[in-house]
Design a protein around this motif. Structure first.
Motif, PDB file in Angstrom:
ATOM      1  N   SER A  55      92.396   8.557  72.528  1.00 54.24           N
ATOM      2  CA  SER A  55      93.566   7.730  72.948  1.00 54.24           C
ATOM      3  C   SER A  55      94.722   8.447  72.731  1.00 54.24           C
ATOM      4  O   SER A  55      95.038   9.088  71.866  1.00 54.24           O
ATOM      5  CB  SER A  55      93.537   6.133  72.412  1.00 54.24           C
ATOM      6  N   ASP A 125      77.091  -0.383  63.356  1.00 50.63           N
ATOM      7  CA  ASP A 125      77.089  -0.832  64.482  1.00 50.63           C
ATOM      8  C   ASP A 125      77.898  -2.152  64.441  1.00 50.63           C
ATOM      9  O   ASP A 125      77.812  -2.915  63.797  1.00 50.63           O
ATOM     10  CB  ASP A 125      75.654  -0.977  64.954  1.00 50.63           C
ATOM     11  N   ALA A 126      78.989  -1.997  65.438  1.00 49.25           N
ATOM     12  CA  ALA A 126      79.735  -3.293  65.427  1.00 49.25           C
ATOM     13  C   ALA A 126      78.977  -4.695  65.715  1.00 49.25           C
ATOM     14  O   ALA A 126      79.400  -5.517  65.504  1.00 49.25           O
ATOM     15  CB  ALA A 126      80.899  -3.244  66.602  1.00 49.25           C
ATOM     16  N   GLY A 151      88.448  -0.221  70.116  1.00 50.30           N
ATOM     17  CA  GLY A 151      88.542   0.978  71.058  1.00 50.30           C
ATOM     18  C   GLY A 151      86.984   0.975  71.682  1.00 50.30           C
ATOM     19  O   GLY A 151      86.794   2.280  72.055  1.00 50.30           O
ATOM     20  N   ILE A 157      78.612   0.653  77.300  1.00 53.81           N
ATOM     21  CA  ILE A 157      77.694   0.357  76.378  1.00 53.81           C
ATOM     22  C   ILE A 157      76.728  -0.620  77.336  1.00 53.81           C
ATOM     23  O   ILE A 157      77.120  -1.654  77.831  1.00 53.81           O
ATOM     24  CB  ILE A 157      78.184  -0.563  75.389  1.00 53.81           C
TER      25      ILE A 157
END
Ligand SMILES: C[S@@+](CC[C@H](N)C(=O)[O-])C[C@H]1O[C@@H](n2cnc3c(N)ncnc32)[C@H](O)[C@@H]1O
Length: 223
Positions: A55, A125-126, A151, A157
């Motif tokens: 970004s 992993d989120a 982000g 995904i």
């Protein structure tokens, strides 16, 4: 004369050695730079990275400015990458002691730990957010997060993994907390709305490659 002859004989060799060592040092520095790290991850995991470059500092600063500093809960960043948004959050005034960053790539997580030693980097992993947050130093029971700054490239995904991330994020976001997500899709609903969050506000940030949209989401107010 003897000294001159010695100098002429030795110096070119040592100068070449020094120059070579300089080139090696420069190559190492470049290969460890955030930009080349990002590119390497992009080649290795294009869908997880989901962006052609990190970004812009401008987008990062817009995301950070939406964090309310008066709110003293945890700020959790999802998908820290090389740390552009992390740096902006710290520059905005988020205390390092209340900032945690989740990153699934081992190389990027190691980079974030080295770059920001005062924050907590959660390698994982989120989608496993509740379990990751339980590992936080200073967490006393289940952590309710006041700000999630994401982000994650949700649109690239795969759907089953994305659903698990959305459920996990909505689960840990405190009532009254805010979730900030940037996306390159300039139109359409936010994927977080599928997890029951409501979009409070959105803005476009053109100074980014590609231009982006920032959504501010929260739980629906209880009736
Ligand atoms: C688009 S990059 C954003 C990086 C940085 N925040 C920025 O804005 O430049 C997405 C990042 O999310 C990470 N990521 C992707 N899926 C993830 C997941 N399920 N859990 C944690 N991190 C993930 C990637 O490894 C990558 O670093």
């Amino acid at each position: 004369m003897v000294a001159l002859a010695r100098a002429l004989a030795v110096r070119p060799v040592s100068a070449v050695r020094k120059a070579r060592a300089g080139v090696v040092r420069m190559r190492r520095a470049v290969s460890r730079s955030p930009r080349s790290l990002f590119l390497r991850e992009l080649m290795a995991q294009p869908l997880a990275v989901g962006a052609i470059c990190a970004s812009s500092p401008y987008l990062a600063a817009r995301m950070a400015a939406l964090v309310d500093l008066a709110d003293e809960g945890w700020v959790v960043e999802l998908g820290g990458g090389t740390g552009v948004i992390t740096a902006a959050l710290l520059a905005h005034g988020v205390p390092a002691a209340r900032l945690a960053v989740v990153e699934q790539s081992d190389r990027l997580a190691a980079h974030l730990r080295q770059r920001f030693p005062a924050i907590q980097v959660l390698h994982g992993d989120a989608a496993e957010l509740p379990a990751l947050l339980a590992r936080l130093d200073g967490a006393d029971g289940p952590v309710r997060v006041r700000h999630i700054v994401s982000g994650l490239p949700l649109l690239s995904i795969p759907a089953p993994a994305r659903q698990r991330i959305l459920q996990a994020g909505a689960q840990v976001l405190a009532p009254g907390g805010r979730l900030l997500q940037f996306t390159y899709a300039l139109h359409g609903p936010s994927p977080w709305q599928q997890a029951g969050l409501v979009c409070q506000r959105r803005e476009r940030v053109l100074a980014n490659l590609p231009p982006a949209r920032v959504d501010v989401l929260a739980h629906a107010p209880s009736a």
